[in-house]
Design a protein around this motif. Structure first.
Motif, PDB file in Angstrom:
ATOM      1  N   SER A 171       0.834  -1.202   0.000  1.00 15.99           N
ATOM      2  CA  SER A 171       0.000   0.000   0.000  1.00 15.99           C
ATOM      3  C   SER A 171       0.869   1.252   0.000  1.00 15.99           C
ATOM      4  N   ALA A 172       1.915   1.238   0.801  1.00 12.95           N
ATOM      5  CA  ALA A 172       2.826   2.381   0.849  1.00 12.95           C
ATOM      6  C   ALA A 172       3.506   2.572  -0.501  1.00 12.95           C
ATOM      7  N   THR A 173       3.932   1.487  -1.105  1.00 14.67           N
ATOM      8  CA  THR A 173       4.610   1.545  -2.404  1.00 14.67           C
ATOM      9  C   THR A 173       3.684   2.115  -3.469  1.00 14.67           C
ATOM     10  N   ALA A 174       2.445   1.677  -3.479  1.00 16.83           N
ATOM     11  CA  ALA A 174       1.482   2.130  -4.492  1.00 16.83           C
ATOM     12  C   ALA A 174       1.260   3.634  -4.429  1.00 16.83           C
ATOM     13  N   ALA A 175       1.378   4.198  -3.241  1.00 15.70           N
ATOM     14  CA  ALA A 175       1.113   5.623  -3.063  1.00 15.70           C
ATOM     15  C   ALA A 175       2.319   6.507  -3.369  1.00 15.70           C
ATOM     16  N   LEU A 176       3.482   5.926  -3.563  1.00 16.71           N
ATOM     17  CA  LEU A 176       4.707   6.698  -3.740  1.00 16.71           C
ATOM     18  C   LEU A 176       5.039   6.973  -5.202  1.00 16.71           C
ATOM     19  N   MET A 221       4.316   9.347 -16.965  1.00 15.28           N
ATOM     20  CA  MET A 221       3.413   8.200 -17.054  1.00 15.28           C
ATOM     21  C   MET A 221       2.132   8.543 -17.820  1.00 15.28           C
ATOM     22  N   ARG A 222       1.667   9.772 -17.675  1.00 16.60           N
ATOM     23  CA  ARG A 222       0.493  10.186 -18.453  1.00 16.60           C
ATOM     24  C   ARG A 222       0.816  10.218 -19.947  1.00 16.60           C
ATOM     25  N   ALA A 223       2.050  10.574 -20.291  1.00 16.28           N
ATOM     26  CA  ALA A 223       2.464  10.663 -21.697  1.00 16.28           C
ATOM     27  C   ALA A 223       2.827   9.304 -22.289  1.00 16.28           C
ATOM     28  N   LEU A 224       3.133   8.329 -21.455  1.00 16.95           N
ATOM     29  CA  LEU A 224       3.653   7.043 -21.926  1.00 16.95           C
ATOM     30  C   LEU A 224       2.771   6.339 -22.965  1.00 16.95           C
ATOM     31  N   PRO A 225       1.461   6.266 -22.797  1.00 12.82           N
ATOM     32  CA  PRO A 225       0.660   5.591 -23.832  1.00 12.82           C
ATOM     33  C   PRO A 225       0.809   6.229 -25.213  1.00 12.82           C
ATOM     34  N   LEU A 258      11.296   1.410  -9.021  1.00 12.15           N
ATOM     35  CA  LEU A 258      11.498   0.259  -9.903  1.00 12.15           C
ATOM     36  C   LEU A 258      10.281   0.058 -10.801  1.00 12.15           C
ATOM     37  N   ARG A 259       9.110   0.207 -10.234  1.00  9.44           N
ATOM     38  CA  ARG A 259       7.865   0.101 -11.015  1.00  9.44           C
ATOM     39  C   ARG A 259       7.861   1.127 -12.143  1.00  9.44           C
ATOM     40  N   ASP A 260       8.151   2.386 -11.802  1.00  9.50           N
ATOM     41  CA  ASP A 260       8.068   3.462 -12.781  1.00  9.50           C
ATOM     42  C   ASP A 260       9.166   3.376 -13.834  1.00  9.50           C
ATOM     43  N   LEU A 261      10.400   3.210 -13.400  1.00 13.32           N
ATOM     44  CA  LEU A 261      11.502   3.097 -14.348  1.00 13.32           C
ATOM     45  C   LEU A 261      11.371   1.818 -15.172  1.00 13.32           C
ATOM     46  N   LEU A 268      18.493   0.217 -12.278  1.00 13.14           N
ATOM     47  CA  LEU A 268      17.564  -0.886 -12.019  1.00 13.14           C
ATOM     48  C   LEU A 268      18.168  -1.902 -11.048  1.00 13.14           C
ATOM     49  N   LEU A 269      19.440  -2.201 -11.217  1.00 11.83           N
ATOM     50  CA  LEU A 269      20.105  -3.146 -10.303  1.00 11.83           C
ATOM     51  C   LEU A 269      20.159  -2.593  -8.882  1.00 11.83           C
ATOM     52  N   HIS A 270      20.447  -1.304  -8.750  1.00 11.83           N
ATOM     53  CA  HIS A 270      20.452  -0.669  -7.427  1.00 11.83           C
ATOM     54  C   HIS A 270      19.066  -0.744  -6.790  1.00 11.83           C
ATOM     55  N   LEU A 271      18.050  -0.403  -7.574  1.00  9.91           N
ATOM     56  CA  LEU A 271      16.683  -0.441  -7.044  1.00  9.91           C
ATOM     57  C   LEU A 271      16.272  -1.851  -6.655  1.00  9.91           C
ATOM     58  N   CYS A 272      16.635  -2.828  -7.468  1.00  5.25           N
ATOM     59  CA  CYS A 272      16.309  -4.237  -7.154  1.00  5.25           C
ATOM     60  C   CYS A 272      16.961  -4.658  -5.842  1.00  5.25           C
ATOM     61  N   ALA A 273      18.215  -4.321  -5.675  1.00  6.58           N
ATOM     62  CA  ALA A 273      18.917  -4.691  -4.435  1.00  6.58           C
ATOM     63  C   ALA A 273      18.282  -4.026  -3.225  1.00  6.58           C
ATOM     64  N   THR A 274      17.904  -2.770  -3.363  1.00  5.60           N
ATOM     65  CA  THR A 274      17.262  -2.049  -2.268  1.00  5.60           C
ATOM     66  C   THR A 274      15.863  -2.603  -1.990  1.00  5.60           C
ATOM     67  N   ALA A 275      15.113  -2.858  -3.030  1.00  5.67           N
ATOM     68  CA  ALA A 275      13.748  -3.373  -2.874  1.00  5.67           C
ATOM     69  C   ALA A 275      13.729  -4.769  -2.290  1.00  5.67           C
TER      70      ALA A 275
END
Length: 100
Positions: A9-14, A23-27, A62-65, A89-96
């Motif tokens: 839940s915390a992750t989803a809100a961040l 993200m709005r422009a991505l599609p 990680l989700r966004d990138l 991405l590797l840094h984020l994976c290790a942290t996550a």
């Protein structure tokens, strides 16, 4: 409520990378197959990941990138992201991975 559910839940809100507009422009970017835009955004955002040290923000970043990188891979056919993006991405994976 379990710790994992609280973390999800915390992750989803961040949005630690501040990518709401991206993200709005991505599609539309995907429809236009604008690989230069995707590449530039992925590299710019990857510069902001080194300071992320907590699990929930790392998962959110990680989700966004990851979405941008996946779009770039799909549009270019390159399975490996640019080196700076891969390092981020590797840094984020290790942290996550430090969470439950």
């Amino acid at each position: 409520m379990t710790l994992t559910r609280d973390l999800n839940s915390a992750t989803a809100a961040l949005a630690p990378l501040g990518v709401d507009a991206v993200m709005r422009a991505l599609p539309q970017v995907n429809i236009a197959t604008d690989t230069a835009w995707l590449h530039t955004r992925a590299e710019r955002l990857s510069r902001h990941t080194a300071s992320i040290r907590d699990v929930a923000p790392a998962r959110a970043a990680l989700r966004d990138l990851g979405m941008i990188t996946a779009s770039l891979a799909r549009r270019t056919g390159h399975r490996t992201p640019p080196p700076a993006v891969e390092a981020a991405l590797l840094h984020l994976c290790a942290t996550a991975d430090d969470g439950p």
